[in-house]
Enzyme design. Structure first.
Site, short mmCIF file in Angstrom:
data_model
loop_
_atom_site.label_atom_id
_atom_site.label_comp_id
_atom_site.label_asym_id
_atom_site.label_seq_id
_atom_site.Cartn_x
_atom_site.Cartn_y
_atom_site.Cartn_z
N LYS A 36 8.32 -7.72 14.02
CA LYS A 36 8.69 -6.41 14.55
C LYS A 36 9.04 -6.48 16.03
O LYS A 36 9.33 -5.47 16.65
CB LYS A 36 7.54 -5.41 14.34
CG LYS A 36 7.32 -5.04 12.88
CD LYS A 36 6.34 -3.90 12.77
CE LYS A 36 5.65 -3.79 11.44
NZ LYS A 36 6.47 -3.21 10.37
N ASP A 87 -4.74 -1.74 15.54
CA ASP A 87 -3.50 -2.19 14.89
C ASP A 87 -2.36 -1.89 15.86
O ASP A 87 -1.95 -0.74 16.01
CB ASP A 87 -3.32 -1.45 13.57
CG ASP A 87 -1.98 -1.78 12.90
OD1 ASP A 87 -1.23 -2.60 13.47
OD2 ASP A 87 -1.69 -1.22 11.83
#
Lengths: 129, 404
Positions: B223, B197
């Site tokens: 992000k 991740d």
């Protein structure tokens, strides 16, 4: 609204020294609710006899607003008739808190109300909607 | 890099909150967007908008080229091949895709799925649910008191031959940079496929999938200066080829009859339906922007800010900082005395400063820290030391409000 207006001495006092905080051995009814967005949890426990709220306690973790609100609610409801919780609402809780609450903090102020109403409705065998 | 030079590209940084200049310290939740990305998306809708991979008209040809060019940019950004880049809604969807395809086919009764105690809910819940469905066991690499992964236990757990190992590159709560390469090497020793991740690493530091040699890697566009609604799943070609599709429907097919369907080639086999075209092209523009600055420069900038903020926070006696304060990037979790993080965030917000409060979508980890919630400040390319100074000042003001 300023932070000082929101976090008055009385709110901070209820947060640091919550009223009716704890657990009872044999509650007549209990209900636990949480705010998934922030992780705050409040469990309300009620001892009811002849429809009267003999004792009420809460347990949980949360911010100053949610803990103060839970404290105030327990103080308000202790000794009242369980039926009165039906008419106990958001406006009454905000009046008890007596501080300005911004929209985003409303869910903190009302978590304990949700829990106590669910507990009462479970007891009364009615649905909350 | 100089954050001050990039700030002019972020229109939102000009706005005011409670009549004060916005100081945005919640980039780990989502980053702000530069005008270059905003303009790219607007330009697409103004001049190129149509569906892709379908019609033969000029617009469709141009839109398809923009979409596939963005894929190439994103692939090269993490040193992958374009056919190994699958567009998803976000990192969460990428992880669910893996759980429902690769995971479901691989994990059977009594098998082990290995994760860590510091996962975001997105890299925990899909595996937890898969384990329940398959009657498998979910094991956790523990987090030490310093907020790092316990590597010794990691090897012992890998020895038990879990069917897959999913872990975060950088913790979104503690900012810990996990030794991903070392863990992947260790996993390889026991033939355990790895899922990384990278939501909190790809936006903030150089990430090279060939060098890491992970089997899969996911991240979210929003992000890293890109729009919401677009994420990336990288997978090694051999895995992607062998995997069944996740969602089925249009665009992911080669041939369809009333009874049978054959799947499209990679990567389109995993992109059913009309994809988020403008978002993909927007993410391509974000990657251009990041590459122009250079990921190493971004990492250096954030490391400097993190060290500075830690130093300043430590000076406030009642502040408790969580995590190792080493090998940490861009994220700091902390609390002020007995004050709940929500209350702190409310006071800080009054000064126009956005910090996060709560469990940061990692409830078990925050519980392990022994608190109901933490405050968190997180940084990005547009963050300056002045922003941190202002945040420190606001925390000091909070001390007064809470009578500390």
């Amino acid at each position: 609204m300023t932070a000082e207006e929101m976090y008055q001495e009385i709110i901070l006092d209820y947060y640091r020294n919550p009223k009716n905080f704890g657990t009872m051995q044999h509650p007549t009814v209990a209900f636990r609710d949480s705010n998934p967005s922030c992780g705050d949890i409040i469990e309300m426990q009620l001892e009811i006899k002849d429809e009267s709220i003999r004792d009420i306690k809460f347990l949980g973790k949360g911010c100053a607003i949610s803990i103060a609100s839970a404290s105030l609610i327990t103080e308000e409801l202790k000794g009242k008739n369980i039926q009165e919780i039906k008419n106990f609402n958001k406006e009454k809780v905000l009046k008890l808190l007596a501080i300005p609450i911004s929209g985003i903090r409303l869910k903190c102020a009302l978590l304990a109300l949700k829990a106590v109403k669910m507990a009462a409705y479970n007891y009364l065998g009615e649905n909350n909607d | 890099m100089a954050a001050i030079d990039v700030r002019k590209d972020f229109p939102i940084l000009k706005r005011k909150v409670h009549e004060k200049k916005l100081i945005y310290l919640d980039s780990a939740a989502t980053s702000q967007k530069p005008i270059q990305v905003i303009n790219t998306i607007t330009d697409f809708y103004k001049n190129y908008n149509t569906n892709i991979h379908r019609a033969l008209h000029t617009l469709s040809d141009e839109a398809t080229t923009l979409y596939e060019t963005a894929r190439k940019k994103i692939a090269s950004f993490i040193n992958a091949n374009p056919e190994e880049i699958i567009f998803t809604k976000n990192a969460t969807e990428g992880l669910n895709l893996l759980a429902f395809t690769f995971g479901k086919d691989r994990v059977k009764e009594n098998d082990i799925i290995l994760v860590t105690e510091m996962e975001h809910h997105s890299n925990l819940v899909p595996w937890q649910q898969l384990a329940k469905q398959q009657k498998a066991k979910l094991s956790f690499i523990p987090v030490t008191a310093e907020g790092k992964l316990d590597l010794e236990t990691a090897e012992n757990l890998l020895k038990q031959k879990p069917k897959l190992f999913a872990f975060t590159h950088v913790s979104n709560v503690l900012g810990t940079i996990n030794p991903a390469k070392q863990l992947i090497e260790l996993a390889k020793k026991y033939n355990v496929p790895t899922i990384l991740d990278a939501s909190q690493s790809v936006p903030h530091m150089p990430v090279d999938v060939r060098d890491l040699d992970c089997d899969f890697l996911v991240f979210s566009g929003h992000k890293m200066l890109g729009p919401t609604g677009i994420g990336v799943l990288y997978g090694k070609k051999q895995h992607l080829q062998n995997m069944n599709p996740f969602l089925t429907g249009g665009d992911m097919i080669k041939e369809v009859s009333y009874t049978e369907t054959s799947w499209n080639d990679l990567p389109w086999k995993f992109e059913a339906g009309t994809p988020p075209i403008a978002e993909v092209i927007g993410l391509g523009a974000a990657v251009d922007y990041l590459q122009k600055i250079g990921m190493k420069s971004i990492q250096d900038h954030e490391q400097e800010l993190t060290a500075y903020a830690l130093e300043q926070l430590q000076k406030i006696k009642q502040v408790k900082i969580y995590g190792s304060q080493q090998e940490q990037i861009g994220v700091i979790a902390f609390n002020l005395a007995d004050i709940h993080a929500h209350d702190l965030a409310t006071v800080v917000d009054e000064e126009g400063i956005a910090i996060r409060s709560g469990h940061h979508c990692a409830q078990p980890l925050v519980e392990k820290l022994g608190v109901p919630a933490t405050a968190r400040m997180s940084f990005y390319i547009y963050t300056t030391k002045k922003d941190i100074d202002k945040a420190i000042k606001a925390i000091k003001k909070a001390k007064k409000v809470f009578k500390l």
